[in-house]
Design a protein around this motif. Structure first.
Motif, PDB file in Angstrom:
ATOM      1  N   LEU A  61      12.171  61.127 -23.332  1.00  0.00           N
ATOM      2  CA  LEU A  61      11.438  61.075 -22.206  1.00  0.00           C
ATOM      3  C   LEU A  61      10.773  61.987 -21.272  1.00  0.00           C
ATOM      4  N   ASP A  62      11.699  62.967 -20.926  1.00  0.00           N
ATOM      5  CA  ASP A  62      11.429  64.184 -20.050  1.00  0.00           C
ATOM      6  C   ASP A  62      10.204  64.794 -20.872  1.00  0.00           C
ATOM      7  N   ALA A 102      20.570  55.884 -24.138  1.00  0.00           N
ATOM      8  CA  ALA A 102      21.874  55.911 -24.250  1.00  0.00           C
ATOM      9  C   ALA A 102      22.300  57.320 -24.406  1.00  0.00           C
ATOM     10  N   ASN A 103      21.428  58.249 -24.794  1.00  0.00           N
ATOM     11  CA  ASN A 103      21.995  59.430 -24.827  1.00  0.00           C
ATOM     12  C   ASN A 103      21.137  60.535 -24.427  1.00  0.00           C
ATOM     13  N   LEU A 104      21.586  62.025 -24.881  1.00  0.00           N
ATOM     14  CA  LEU A 104      20.783  63.004 -24.295  1.00  0.00           C
ATOM     15  C   LEU A 104      19.272  63.233 -24.916  1.00  0.00           C
ATOM     16  N   ALA A 105      19.446  62.930 -26.277  1.00  0.00           N
ATOM     17  CA  ALA A 105      18.153  63.123 -26.909  1.00  0.00           C
ATOM     18  C   ALA A 105      17.198  62.037 -26.435  1.00  0.00           C
ATOM     19  N   ALA A 106      17.667  60.896 -25.944  1.00  0.00           N
ATOM     20  CA  ALA A 106      16.457  60.031 -25.709  1.00  0.00           C
ATOM     21  C   ALA A 106      16.059  60.263 -24.282  1.00  0.00           C
ATOM     22  N   VAL A 107      16.715  60.837 -23.396  1.00  0.00           N
ATOM     23  CA  VAL A 107      16.305  61.306 -21.943  1.00  0.00           C
ATOM     24  C   VAL A 107      15.392  62.457 -22.173  1.00  0.00           C
ATOM     25  N   GLN A 108      15.906  63.365 -23.003  1.00  0.00           N
ATOM     26  CA  GLN A 108      15.100  64.644 -23.379  1.00  0.00           C
ATOM     27  C   GLN A 108      13.885  64.288 -23.864  1.00  0.00           C
ATOM     28  N   LYS A 165      18.714  64.668 -13.049  1.00  0.00           N
ATOM     29  CA  LYS A 165      20.140  64.174 -12.698  1.00  0.00           C
ATOM     30  C   LYS A 165      20.600  63.446 -13.655  1.00  0.00           C
ATOM     31  N   ARG A 166      19.718  62.758 -14.438  1.00  0.00           N
ATOM     32  CA  ARG A 166      20.341  61.941 -15.725  1.00  0.00           C
ATOM     33  C   ARG A 166      20.889  63.105 -16.612  1.00  0.00           C
ATOM     34  N   LEU A 167      19.969  63.994 -16.937  1.00  0.00           N
ATOM     35  CA  LEU A 167      20.366  65.008 -17.757  1.00  0.00           C
ATOM     36  C   LEU A 167      21.727  65.739 -17.691  1.00  0.00           C
TER      37      LEU A 167
END
Length: 175
Positions: A118-119, A110-116, A165-167
């Motif tokens: 996962l990355d 849901a947010n930048l921190a979650a995607v980061q 792309k999501r980031l």
């Protein structure tokens, strides 16, 4: 030097996955200085065309050698285990499950921190697989097993581009 030399011979490097990027770049610059078409301007069009072929060959080799994934795939090919990414898409069930979980996590992030986060998790897995492929190539001499790791790494590279792309989309939203 011959145009047909493999990339490692062309660059004067051992046929190993373990390479120093600075050494690859330094050898590329030295080779480019030797074959740059401008250096052959006084020798006529034929010499310049040949120099252009050499410059292209050196640049292609540099692109392959400087990228650890492309280098591993190339080594597998040189050792008789071509990657065949389009024909051979078999993956262990555990890897496929991991991929599905990552995709779901990316969809649910849901947010930048979650995607980061996962990355970061995917980056750790990617490094472990790349290290394993290097060990298989350099120490075990098991190119077929390394080729399996390289195919998995190709899946991961594609997923990492989806993460990027999501980031970017999330960062744009924050602006």
């Amino acid at each position: 030097m011959r145009l047909t030399d493999d990339d490692f011979s062309l660059f004067g490097l051992p046929r190993r996955q373990a390479q120093q990027r600075a050494e690859i770049d330094a050898r590329w610059k030295a080779l480019q200085a030797q074959v740059h078409p401008d250096k052959f301007a006084a020798e006529g069009a034929s010499a310049q065309r040949l120099a252009m072929q050499w410059a292209l060959r050196v640049n292609e080799a540099h692109q392959r050698l400087r990228d650890p994934l492309r280098r591993a795939a190339y080594l597998c090919e040189l050792q008789g285990a071509p990657i065949q990414a389009n024909e051979n898409t078999r993956m262990p069930a555990s890897f496929l499950m991991e991929q599905m979980e990552w995709r779901e996590s990316l969809d649910d992030a849901a947010n930048l921190a979650a995607v980061q986060a996962l990355d970061g998790e995917v980056a750790v897995r990617e490094k472990a697989l790349l290290d394993e492929a290097g060990r298989l190539l350099d120490e075990a001499g098991d190119a077929p097993a390394a080729a399996e790791r390289v195919r998995a790494l190709m899946f991961i590279a594609k997923f990492r581009s989806d993460i990027d792309k999501r980031l970017e989309a999330l960062e744009e939203q924050d602006l």
